[in-house]
Design a protein around this motif. Structure first.
Motif, PDB file in Angstrom:
ATOM      1  N   ALA A  82      44.966  45.083  43.180  1.00  0.00           N
ATOM      2  CA  ALA A  82      44.985  46.002  42.043  1.00  0.00           C
ATOM      3  C   ALA A  82      45.085  45.183  40.760  1.00  0.00           C
ATOM      4  CB  ALA A  82      46.173  46.960  42.144  1.00  0.00           C
ATOM      5  N   ASN A  83      44.281  45.543  39.766  1.00  0.00           N
ATOM      6  CA  ASN A  83      44.255  44.789  38.512  1.00  0.00           C
ATOM      7  C   ASN A  83      45.411  45.198  37.613  1.00  0.00           C
ATOM      8  OD1 ASN A  83      41.515  45.357  39.662  1.00  0.00           O
ATOM      9  ND2 ASN A  83      40.963  43.763  38.211  1.00  0.00           N
ATOM     10  N   ARG A  84      46.214  44.234  37.240  1.00  0.00           N
ATOM     11  CA  ARG A  84      47.322  44.522  36.342  1.00  0.00           C
ATOM     12  C   ARG A  84      46.772  44.874  34.955  1.00  0.00           C
ATOM     13  NH1 ARG A  84      51.915  40.072  36.109  1.00  0.00           N
ATOM     14  NH2 ARG A  84      52.055  40.850  38.255  1.00  0.00           N
ATOM     15  N   TRP A 133      43.936  38.499  30.184  1.00  0.00           N
ATOM     16  CA  TRP A 133      43.181  38.295  31.414  1.00  0.00           C
ATOM     17  C   TRP A 133      43.043  36.827  31.824  1.00  0.00           C
ATOM     18  CZ3 TRP A 133      38.567  42.310  31.287  1.00  0.00           C
ATOM     19  CH2 TRP A 133      39.098  43.594  31.498  1.00  0.00           C
ATOM     20  N   PRO A 134      42.719  35.917  30.903  1.00  0.00           N
ATOM     21  CA  PRO A 134      42.607  34.512  31.330  1.00  0.00           C
ATOM     22  C   PRO A 134      43.904  33.944  31.889  1.00  0.00           C
ATOM     23  CG  PRO A 134      41.567  34.834  29.196  1.00  0.00           C
ATOM     24  CD  PRO A 134      42.331  36.077  29.492  1.00  0.00           C
ATOM     25  N   LYS A 135      45.029  34.473  31.458  1.00  0.00           N
ATOM     26  CA  LYS A 135      46.318  33.967  31.916  1.00  0.00           C
ATOM     27  C   LYS A 135      46.641  34.419  33.343  1.00  0.00           C
ATOM     28  CE  LYS A 135      48.225  34.000  27.223  1.00  0.00           C
ATOM     29  NZ  LYS A 135      49.242  34.609  26.327  1.00  0.00           N
ATOM     30  N   GLN A 136      45.849  35.333  33.865  1.00  0.00           N
ATOM     31  CA  GLN A 136      46.136  35.878  35.190  1.00  0.00           C
ATOM     32  C   GLN A 136      45.459  35.113  36.320  1.00  0.00           C
ATOM     33  OE1 GLN A 136      45.197  40.069  35.047  1.00  0.00           O
ATOM     34  NE2 GLN A 136      46.542  40.456  33.306  1.00  0.00           N
ATOM     35  N   ASN A 137      44.685  34.074  35.996  1.00  0.00           N
ATOM     36  CA  ASN A 137      44.094  33.265  37.064  1.00  0.00           C
ATOM     37  C   ASN A 137      44.467  31.800  36.890  1.00  0.00           C
ATOM     38  OD1 ASN A 137      41.913  31.683  35.670  1.00  0.00           O
ATOM     39  ND2 ASN A 137      41.108  33.724  35.226  1.00  0.00           N
ATOM     40  N   ARG A 169      35.156  35.180  47.815  1.00  0.00           N
ATOM     41  CA  ARG A 169      35.922  35.560  46.634  1.00  0.00           C
ATOM     42  C   ARG A 169      35.885  34.442  45.598  1.00  0.00           C
ATOM     43  NH1 ARG A 169      41.915  37.194  47.783  1.00  0.00           N
ATOM     44  NH2 ARG A 169      40.805  38.243  49.473  1.00  0.00           N
ATOM     45  N   MET A 170      35.426  34.776  44.406  1.00  0.00           N
ATOM     46  CA  MET A 170      35.284  33.801  43.325  1.00  0.00           C
ATOM     47  C   MET A 170      35.964  34.372  42.080  1.00  0.00           C
ATOM     48  SD  MET A 170      31.265  32.861  43.980  1.00  0.00           S
ATOM     49  CE  MET A 170      31.249  31.546  42.758  1.00  0.00           C
ATOM     50  N   ASP A 171      37.276  34.223  42.040  1.00  0.00           N
ATOM     51  CA  ASP A 171      38.045  34.871  40.976  1.00  0.00           C
ATOM     52  C   ASP A 171      38.936  33.905  40.208  1.00  0.00           C
ATOM     53  OD1 ASP A 171      39.978  34.306  42.842  1.00  0.00           O
ATOM     54  OD2 ASP A 171      40.666  36.362  43.115  1.00  0.00           O
ATOM     55  N   GLY A 172      38.624  32.621  40.269  1.00  0.00           N
ATOM     56  CA  GLY A 172      39.421  31.645  39.556  1.00  0.00           C
ATOM     57  C   GLY A 172      40.848  31.529  40.072  1.00  0.00           C
ATOM     58  N   GLY A 173      41.068  31.992  41.288  1.00  0.00           N
ATOM     59  CA  GLY A 173      42.406  31.964  41.866  1.00  0.00           C
ATOM     60  C   GLY A 173      43.268  33.146  41.471  1.00  0.00           C
ATOM     61  N   HIS A 174      42.667  34.164  40.843  1.00  0.00           N
ATOM     62  CA  HIS A 174      43.417  35.336  40.372  1.00  0.00           C
ATOM     63  C   HIS A 174      44.265  35.949  41.479  1.00  0.00           C
ATOM     64  CE1 HIS A 174      43.773  39.014  37.707  1.00  0.00           C
ATOM     65  NE2 HIS A 174      44.162  39.489  38.872  1.00  0.00           N
ATOM     66  N   SER A 175      43.675  36.123  42.643  1.00  0.00           N
ATOM     67  CA  SER A 175      44.379  36.818  43.733  1.00  0.00           C
ATOM     68  C   SER A 175      45.040  35.865  44.712  1.00  0.00           C
ATOM     69  CB  SER A 175      43.406  37.740  44.475  1.00  0.00           C
ATOM     70  OG  SER A 175      42.247  37.048  44.872  1.00  0.00           O
ATOM     71  N   ALA A 176      45.140  34.571  44.345  1.00  0.00           N
ATOM     72  CA  ALA A 176      45.765  33.589  45.229  1.00  0.00           C
ATOM     73  C   ALA A 176      47.174  33.196  44.781  1.00  0.00           C
ATOM     74  CB  ALA A 176      44.890  32.332  45.307  1.00  0.00           C
ATOM     75  N   TRP A 177      47.666  33.788  43.693  1.00  0.00           N
ATOM     76  CA  TRP A 177      49.014  33.465  43.213  1.00  0.00           C
ATOM     77  C   TRP A 177      50.025  33.814  44.290  1.00  0.00           C
ATOM     78  CZ3 TRP A 177      49.679  30.344  39.372  1.00  0.00           C
ATOM     79  CH2 TRP A 177      48.834  30.338  38.267  1.00  0.00           C
TER      80      TRP A 177
END
Length: 330
Positions: free
Chosen positions: A225-227, A286-290, A322-330
């Protein structure tokens, strides 16, 4: 080096010793380690790598592929590929990449007016790349017309090798305010439309017996889910695309049809730029989230599309790239 034990710190510092003075370890089948003397690395000359031999250089018709023998599995020469939602944006960027790899590409979209970039790319395909970009206007919800167009394309070429299903819509509305009409429209285009486009393509791939590759554009929003982004129906639709791909892959594998998805992160497009005007705080948040601290551009997904359509991914199916800059890998 916060969080590491002192012993780890000492090892890290010791590693600065020149590798030329250290022995190397060779692991043998008997599970013992044998020390050998490590040869020093050759000095770097600073010269550029030599040009390939003349016999390896591609002719003018395939110059965009570089050479005839290097990584041929990425070549799409003589392949026929469809891209839905390709009148502009990410779909058009994918179409251009396929053209550069040698494919003949048909863009499918419901828009009556094409972006200026489309005509520029079509001209380049004809004059520089030795291939062609065509446009067929169709709404993915018009299943009868969709099947007719896809059938006609396959009959014209005697084959259909690939599909990138990139057609989709977005709507940001809170869950308490979403209407059934808007939700059904979202699902009809983003899930059913992708399903029916894939079905139309698969029928022709099976008909001509050559197999093929289907790539669906999903989203990281299909997994997380997108914050700060309120789009419950969109996220649910992209989750549906990921699951749809797995099931189609399981059914169509026997026909040598592969089905995979690409899940992009936040992409800077004209639509997103307009969104930033309404919500300027998102440009910074948004950039801070990946993990890379930035947003992506459409061109960063070109290689993924070519990879999944080509034989370079010949043993990959039922997967989500998945190519999300690591967004969902935190």
């Amino acid at each position: 080096m916060r969080g590491l034990p002192h012993s780890a710190l000492r090892i890290t510092r010791a590693s600065h010793v020149s590798r030329a003075t250290l022995p190397s370890l060779t692991y043998t089948a008997s599970r013992t380690f044998v020390t050998t003397t490590q040869r020093p690395a050759p000095a770097q000359s600073g010269r550029a790598p030599p040009n390939p031999p003349p016999s390896d250089i591609a002719d003018a018709a395939t110059a965009f592929l570089g050479t005839k023998k290097r990584l041929p599995e990425f070549s799409l020469t003589d392949k026929v590929v469809l891209v839905s939602g390709a009148a502009r944006g990410l779909g058009l960027t994918q179409a251009e990449a396929l053209l550069e790899a040698g494919a003949t590409v048909y863009a499918l979209d419901r828009l009556p007016e094409l972006s200026p970039d489309f005509h520029t790319i079509a001209s380049r395909a004809e004059k520089e790349l030795g291939t062609s970009l065509y446009y067929r206007q169709v709404d993915v919800r018009d299943v009868v017309n969709l099947n007719k167009i896809v059938t006609d394309i396959a009959e014209k070429h005697g084959r259909l090798d690939g599909l990138i299903a990139a057609a989709g819509i977005q709507q940001e509305t809170t869950a308490l305010e979403y209407t059934a009409e808007d939700a059904n429209r979202m699902f009809e285009i983003n899930i059913t439309g992708v399903f029916m486009t894939s079905q139309a393509a698969a029928k022709q791939m099976i008909r001509f017996g050559k197999g093929g590759s289907i790539v669906m554009i999903a989203s990281m929003s299909g997994t997380v889910a997108n914050r700060g982004l309120i789009c419950p129906a969109y996220n649910a639709s992209k989750a549906g695309v990921i699951q749809l791909a797995r099931n189609l892959a399981s059914e169509w594998g026997e026909y040598n049809i592969r089905v995979n998805t690409i899940s992009p992160g936040y992409i800077i497009t004209a639509m997103v730029e307009e969104l930033f005007k309404k919500f300027p705080e998102r440009r910074e948040a948004w950039p801070k989230q990946n993990m890379l601290g930035r947003l992506s551009g459409p061109r960063e997904y070109r290689g993924a599309g070519v990879f999944l359509i080509s034989d370079a991914s010949s043993f990959m199916t039922g997967s989500d790239l998945r190519m999300d800059g690591g967004h969902s890998a935190w």
